[in-house]
Design a protein around this motif. Structure first.
Motif, PDB file in Angstrom:
ATOM      1  N   VAL A 137      -5.284  -8.501   0.671  1.00 39.16           N
ATOM      2  CA  VAL A 137      -4.667  -7.255   0.483  1.00 39.16           C
ATOM      3  C   VAL A 137      -5.804  -5.867   0.520  1.00 39.16           C
ATOM      4  CG1 VAL A 137      -2.726  -7.985  -0.776  1.00 39.16           C
ATOM      5  CG2 VAL A 137      -4.634  -7.243  -2.352  1.00 39.16           C
ATOM      6  N   THR A 138      -7.004  -6.146   0.291  1.00 39.50           N
ATOM      7  CA  THR A 138      -8.134  -4.968   0.465  1.00 39.50           C
ATOM      8  C   THR A 138      -8.839  -5.217   1.725  1.00 39.50           C
ATOM      9  OG1 THR A 138      -9.640  -6.364  -0.807  1.00 39.50           O
ATOM     10  CG2 THR A 138      -7.993  -5.063  -1.975  1.00 39.50           C
ATOM     11  N   GLU A 139      -8.935  -6.223   2.611  1.00 33.65           N
ATOM     12  CA  GLU A 139      -9.876  -6.568   3.865  1.00 33.65           C
ATOM     13  C   GLU A 139      -9.213  -6.362   4.910  1.00 33.65           C
ATOM     14  OE1 GLU A 139     -11.946 -10.171   3.596  1.00 33.65           O
ATOM     15  OE2 GLU A 139     -12.530  -9.966   1.701  1.00 33.65           O
ATOM     16  N   PRO A 140      -9.825  -5.020   5.735  1.00 34.23           N
ATOM     17  CA  PRO A 140      -9.231  -4.679   7.001  1.00 34.23           C
ATOM     18  C   PRO A 140      -9.148  -6.028   7.993  1.00 34.23           C
ATOM     19  CG  PRO A 140     -10.717  -3.004   6.228  1.00 34.23           C
ATOM     20  CD  PRO A 140     -10.792  -4.193   5.240  1.00 34.23           C
TER      21      PRO A 140
ATOM     22  N   ALA B 199       0.838  -1.158   0.000  1.00 41.69           N
ATOM     23  CA  ALA B 199      -0.268  -0.048   0.034  1.00 41.69           C
ATOM     24  C   ALA B 199       0.879   1.274   0.026  1.00 41.69           C
ATOM     25  CB  ALA B 199      -0.784  -0.192   1.150  1.00 41.69           C
ATOM     26  N   ARG B 200       1.803   1.210   0.704  1.00 46.24           N
ATOM     27  CA  ARG B 200       2.759   2.462   0.794  1.00 46.24           C
ATOM     28  C   ARG B 200       3.468   2.720  -0.546  1.00 46.24           C
ATOM     29  NH1 ARG B 200       8.373   3.149   4.342  1.00 46.24           N
ATOM     30  NH2 ARG B 200       9.056   5.115   3.144  1.00 46.24           N
ATOM     31  N   ILE B 201       3.779   1.589  -1.071  1.00 52.34           N
ATOM     32  CA  ILE B 201       4.519   1.645  -2.474  1.00 52.34           C
ATOM     33  C   ILE B 201       3.462   2.307  -3.451  1.00 52.34           C
ATOM     34  CG2 ILE B 201       5.565   0.202  -4.486  1.00 52.34           C
ATOM     35  CD1 ILE B 201       6.869  -1.387  -2.296  1.00 52.34           C
TER      36      ILE B 201
ATOM     37  N   TRP C  17      -0.741  -9.360  13.130  1.00 50.48           N
ATOM     38  CA  TRP C  17      -0.348  -8.159  12.428  1.00 50.48           C
ATOM     39  C   TRP C  17      -1.290  -7.734  11.562  1.00 50.48           C
ATOM     40  CZ3 TRP C  17       3.077 -13.004  11.403  1.00 50.48           C
ATOM     41  CH2 TRP C  17       4.144 -12.826  12.097  1.00 50.48           C
ATOM     42  N   ASP C  18      -1.167  -6.340  11.298  1.00 52.87           N
ATOM     43  CA  ASP C  18      -2.188  -5.703  10.300  1.00 52.87           C
ATOM     44  C   ASP C  18      -1.290  -5.081   9.403  1.00 52.87           C
ATOM     45  OD1 ASP C  18      -4.734  -6.204  11.288  1.00 52.87           O
ATOM     46  OD2 ASP C  18      -4.438  -4.850  13.080  1.00 52.87           O
ATOM     47  N   VAL C  19      -1.748  -4.923   7.870  1.00 47.61           N
ATOM     48  CA  VAL C  19      -1.007  -4.069   6.994  1.00 47.61           C
ATOM     49  C   VAL C  19      -2.268  -3.427   6.231  1.00 47.61           C
ATOM     50  CG1 VAL C  19       0.447  -6.056   6.748  1.00 47.61           C
ATOM     51  CG2 VAL C  19      -1.602  -5.937   5.328  1.00 47.61           C
ATOM     52  N   GLU C  20      -1.364  -2.209   5.954  1.00 47.22           N
ATOM     53  CA  GLU C  20      -2.318  -1.220   5.568  1.00 47.22           C
ATOM     54  C   GLU C  20      -2.809  -1.780   3.950  1.00 47.22           C
ATOM     55  OE1 GLU C  20      -1.908   3.150   3.115  1.00 47.22           O
ATOM     56  OE2 GLU C  20      -0.012   2.178   4.313  1.00 47.22           O
ATOM     57  N   GLN C  21      -4.297  -1.615   3.726  1.00 49.43           N
ATOM     58  CA  GLN C  21      -4.892  -2.122   2.516  1.00 49.43           C
ATOM     59  C   GLN C  21      -4.356  -1.261   1.312  1.00 49.43           C
ATOM     60  OE1 GLN C  21      -7.124  -1.723   5.568  1.00 49.43           O
ATOM     61  NE2 GLN C  21      -5.968  -3.416   6.059  1.00 49.43           N
ATOM     62  N   ILE C  22      -4.263  -2.018   0.235  1.00 46.23           N
ATOM     63  CA  ILE C  22      -4.148  -1.439  -0.892  1.00 46.23           C
ATOM     64  C   ILE C  22      -5.439  -0.791  -1.457  1.00 46.23           C
ATOM     65  CG2 ILE C  22      -2.178  -2.678  -1.568  1.00 46.23           C
ATOM     66  CD1 ILE C  22      -3.908  -3.985  -3.868  1.00 46.23           C
ATOM     67  N   THR C  23      -5.479   0.105  -2.544  1.00 46.57           N
ATOM     68  CA  THR C  23      -6.383   0.277  -3.532  1.00 46.57           C
ATOM     69  C   THR C  23      -6.860  -0.599  -4.353  1.00 46.57           C
ATOM     70  OG1 THR C  23      -6.394   2.829  -3.235  1.00 46.57           O
ATOM     71  CG2 THR C  23      -7.566   1.923  -5.229  1.00 46.57           C
TER      72      THR C  23
ATOM     73  N   VAL D 297      -1.284  -2.114  -9.193  1.00 47.74           N
ATOM     74  CA  VAL D 297      -1.039  -3.300  -8.600  1.00 47.74           C
ATOM     75  C   VAL D 297      -1.811  -4.470  -9.158  1.00 47.74           C
ATOM     76  CG1 VAL D 297      -0.795  -4.714  -6.382  1.00 47.74           C
ATOM     77  CG2 VAL D 297      -0.711  -1.970  -6.394  1.00 47.74           C
ATOM     78  N   GLY D 298      -0.864  -5.470  -9.520  1.00 46.82           N
ATOM     79  CA  GLY D 298      -1.744  -6.790 -10.178  1.00 46.82           C
ATOM     80  C   GLY D 298      -1.363  -8.033  -9.327  1.00 46.82           C
ATOM     81  N   TYR D 299      -2.501  -8.864  -9.313  1.00 45.57           N
ATOM     82  CA  TYR D 299      -2.355 -10.012  -8.478  1.00 45.57           C
ATOM     83  C   TYR D 299      -3.474 -10.971  -9.004  1.00 45.57           C
ATOM     84  CZ  TYR D 299      -5.631  -7.058  -6.336  1.00 45.57           C
ATOM     85  OH  TYR D 299      -6.620  -5.875  -6.170  1.00 45.57           O
ATOM     86  N   HIS D 300      -3.472 -12.191  -8.456  1.00 44.86           N
ATOM     87  CA  HIS D 300      -4.639 -13.157  -8.910  1.00 44.86           C
ATOM     88  C   HIS D 300      -5.938 -12.771  -8.045  1.00 44.86           C
ATOM     89  CE1 HIS D 300      -6.963 -17.048  -8.887  1.00 44.86           C
ATOM     90  NE2 HIS D 300      -6.284 -17.214  -9.976  1.00 44.86           N
ATOM     91  N   PRO D 301      -7.240 -13.143  -8.743  1.00 44.48           N
ATOM     92  CA  PRO D 301      -8.271 -12.606  -8.074  1.00 44.48           C
ATOM     93  C   PRO D 301      -8.291 -13.242  -6.454  1.00 44.48           C
ATOM     94  CG  PRO D 301      -8.740 -13.236 -10.081  1.00 44.48           C
ATOM     95  CD  PRO D 301      -7.327 -13.253 -10.092  1.00 44.48           C
ATOM     96  N   GLU D 302      -7.915 -14.260  -6.336  1.00 45.26           N
ATOM     97  CA  GLU D 302      -7.916 -14.797  -4.976  1.00 45.26           C
ATOM     98  C   GLU D 302      -7.019 -14.015  -3.893  1.00 45.26           C
ATOM     99  OE1 GLU D 302      -8.835 -19.422  -4.710  1.00 45.26           O
ATOM    100  OE2 GLU D 302      -7.652 -19.130  -6.463  1.00 45.26           O
TER     101      GLU D 302
END
Length: 208
Positions: A79-82, A59-61, A92-98, A69-74
């Motif tokens: 990467v998007t759900e809090p 998310a920071r990048i 751990w928590d990570v910042e979610q991407i758009t 940002v590209g990735y598989h649908p699964e």
């Protein structure tokens, strides 16, 4: 092709940057700082899979570079759900991407001028992708196949038999001279792993 690499975070996770094309593969902890120090500009971030050590700085990048940002649908919920990882007991928590763009298995997918063969090889993690640059004979393999090892399959969504099958049926046939750049540890060759890997090599009788 020039390939620069960085290893960061608690799990010593590798990422790889293609300066000529602005492509970054995976985003471990501290990768954003490394990119800044190197003066690199990311146009596309590719995620091999959604495990936290590979998406920590995504998310920071995305925010700092304005990259797609590209990735598989699964991978999307990871990467998007809090709180996604906390639901599985991780602290751990990570910042979610758009939300980015989806990539699926394909014999040819051109990204920023690079023609990748994309292989879907789950078992370590749902939606695990490997990116093969056939011209350069390089496979960005994520956590599928390592030097003398394979990705662990005991995490949520893991499936050992599926992982082993994918390596034998999709990775090994790519060619013995293909260099594998994995998500952890040193580079290796497909031929070396096909012959000597203790889990999936020709003489292995290991069963997951």
């Amino acid at each position: 092709m020039q390939i620069d690499s960085f290893t960061g975070g608690l799990f010593e996770t590798n990422c790889f940057f293609l300066p000529e094309n602005g492509i970054l593969i995976d985003a471990p902890q501290e990768a954003a700082d490394w990119l800044k120090q190197q003066g690199y500009k990311v146009s596309t971030l590719l995620l091999t899979h959604g495990h936290i050590d590979h998406v920590w700085d995504a998310a920071r990048i995305q925010r700092e570079h304005g990259c797609r940002v590209g990735y598989h649908p699964e991978t999307e919920p990871m990467v998007t759900e809090p709180g996604f990882f906390r639901n599985f007991g991780y602290m751990w928590d990570v910042e979610q991407i758009t939300p980015g763009f989806h990539i699926d298995e394909a014999p040819s997918t051109i990204i920023d001028g690079v023609d990748f063969q994309v292989l879907l090889v789950p078992g370590h993690c749902p939606g695990s992708l490997c990116f093969l640059d056939r011209k350069e004979k390089v496979l960005f393999g994520g956590d599928v196949l390592f030097a003398s090892g394979v990705g662990r399959w005991d995490l949520p969504g893991g499936d050992g038999p599926l992982l082993f099958q994918g390596i034998k049926e999709k990775i090994f046939p790519l060619g013995d001279d293909i260099t594998v750049l994995p998500g952890h540890g040193p580079a290796t060759k497909i031929g070396i792993e096909r012959e000597t890997n203790p889990y999936v090599g020709e003489n292995s009788d290991f069963e997951p």
